[in-house]
Design a protein around this motif. Structure first.
Motif, PDB file in Angstrom:
ATOM      1  N   ASP A 228       0.517  -1.945  -0.820  1.00  0.00           N
ATOM      2  CA  ASP A 228       0.816  -2.858  -1.788  1.00  0.00           C
ATOM      3  C   ASP A 228       2.086  -3.469  -1.126  1.00  0.00           C
ATOM      4  OD1 ASP A 228       2.692  -0.695  -1.873  1.00  0.00           O
ATOM      5  OD2 ASP A 228       2.744  -0.617  -4.294  1.00  0.00           O
ATOM      6  N   ARG A 232       4.289  -5.922  -3.868  1.00  0.00           N
ATOM      7  CA  ARG A 232       5.418  -5.092  -4.370  1.00  0.00           C
ATOM      8  C   ARG A 232       6.956  -6.088  -4.171  1.00  0.00           C
ATOM      9  NH1 ARG A 232       7.982  -1.810  -1.243  1.00  0.00           N
ATOM     10  NH2 ARG A 232       6.211  -1.468  -0.098  1.00  0.00           N
ATOM     11  N   SER A 239      -3.391  -7.347  -1.303  1.00  0.00           N
ATOM     12  CA  SER A 239      -3.187  -6.021  -0.736  1.00  0.00           C
ATOM     13  C   SER A 239      -3.298  -6.110   0.773  1.00  0.00           C
ATOM     14  CB  SER A 239      -4.332  -4.996  -1.514  1.00  0.00           C
ATOM     15  OG  SER A 239      -5.452  -5.201  -0.898  1.00  0.00           O
TER      16      SER A 239
END
Length: 306
Positions: A228, A232, A239
């Protein structure tokens, strides 16, 4: 046989021109122990003078300037690049072909049918170069037969299909074709030493794992540390898997895969490293984890002899 890492970064290089993540900002300011990198590409030679360019990044001219081997200066117009091979049709790997337009003879270019189609339609590098030096297309057929390249006597190349997506501009983006992305097994027939090169690995299929187990040198996908990572950091909604890359950490990640090989003599090197990946920080905890597992991080100019 010599393998030269011309560029070790993923798309955008490191630091990426428009990115101010911790890594990019830190390397610009000199507050992180990290080394600048150009976009992913390698070159292979059997004699140290004639080279097969594998992937032609947008940074190709800078890479040629940084590697004197690619300019042997045997005549007034010369290049050590005798031929090129591209593993996919992504911008990161084919834009540099346009920089070779001043050649005085057609460029021998090795590519699968799927990639060549993209280079004649969605991103028509082949069409553009036809107005300059021209391109001599050599088909890479994924039938298990070895590929012999004139510029590499005594070197054999086997292409392996990889699970991946074609570029966004590809006519078959929504319907992936066999050959959109390949890995390479490069063998020195005299020494028997083998290199497995795959800067984009989204899945470790049985035939890929078999090739990795037989290699003496692995140059494999080092794009992202976590699944991630981009999400993030707020840089993407995709992803690692969505982007077609296996992360290094976590269950089923590249570290676990490399550990499973159980071969102590193989040299394991990560290449195609995204600018956000914390392994770029040379004294960081992630780099220490890699060292503990016997895994190296590629850098521009790194050379291997097999």
């Amino acid at each position: 046989m010599k393998i030269k890492v011309l560029g070790s970064s993923a798309g955008g290089g490191f630091p990426q021109w428009n990115c101010n993540c911790r890594n990019c900002d830190g390397v610009r300011r000199g507050t992180l122990k990290a080394t600048r990198r150009t976009e992913s590409s390698i070159a292979v030679s059997a004699n140290g003078e004639d080279w097969l360019l594998i992937n032609a990044s947008p940074d190709l001219l800078a890479q040629i300037a940084a590697n004197m081997e690619l300019q042997p200066a045997r005549r007034i117009r010369d290049s050590g690049i005798a031929a090129a091979l591209v593993i996919d049709a992504q911008i990161d790997h084919v834009t540099g072909l346009l920089m070779l337009r001043e050649r005085d003879a057609p460029l021998p270019l090795y590519a699968t049918d799927a990639v060549w189609q993209d280079l004649c339609t969605g991103f028509p590098v082949g069409v553009i170069l036809s107005h300059y030096c021209g391109v001599e297309h050599h088909r890479i057929v994924l039938d298990g037969s070895p590929l012999t390249i004139g510029a590499l006597p005594g070197v054999q190349i086997e292409a392996l299909p990889l699970s991946s997506k074609a570029p966004p501009y590809s006519p078959h983006r929504a319907a992936p074709e066999r050959g959109d992305n390949i890995g390479l097994v490069i063998t020195n027939l005299q020494s028997g030493k083998r290199v497995f090169y795959a800067p984009g690995l989204g899945a470790i299929e049985p035939h890929v794992l078999a090739a990795m187990r037989c290699a003496d040198l692995l140059l494999v996908d080092g794009t992202l540390w976590t699944e991630d990572e981009m999400i993030r950091l707020g840089l993407s909604k995709q992803s690692s898997a969505d982007m077609g890359h296996l992360p290094q950490s976590g269950p089923g990640g590249m570290i676990e895969v490399l550990d499973s090989l159980g071969v102590q003599t193989v040299r394991k090197v990560l290449i195609h490293i995204n600018n956000t990946n914390p392994i770029l920080v040379e004294d960081g905890p992630e780099r220490r984890v890699l060292t503990e597992h016997g895994i190296e991080v590629a850098s521009d100019g790194m050379t291997f002899e097999l």
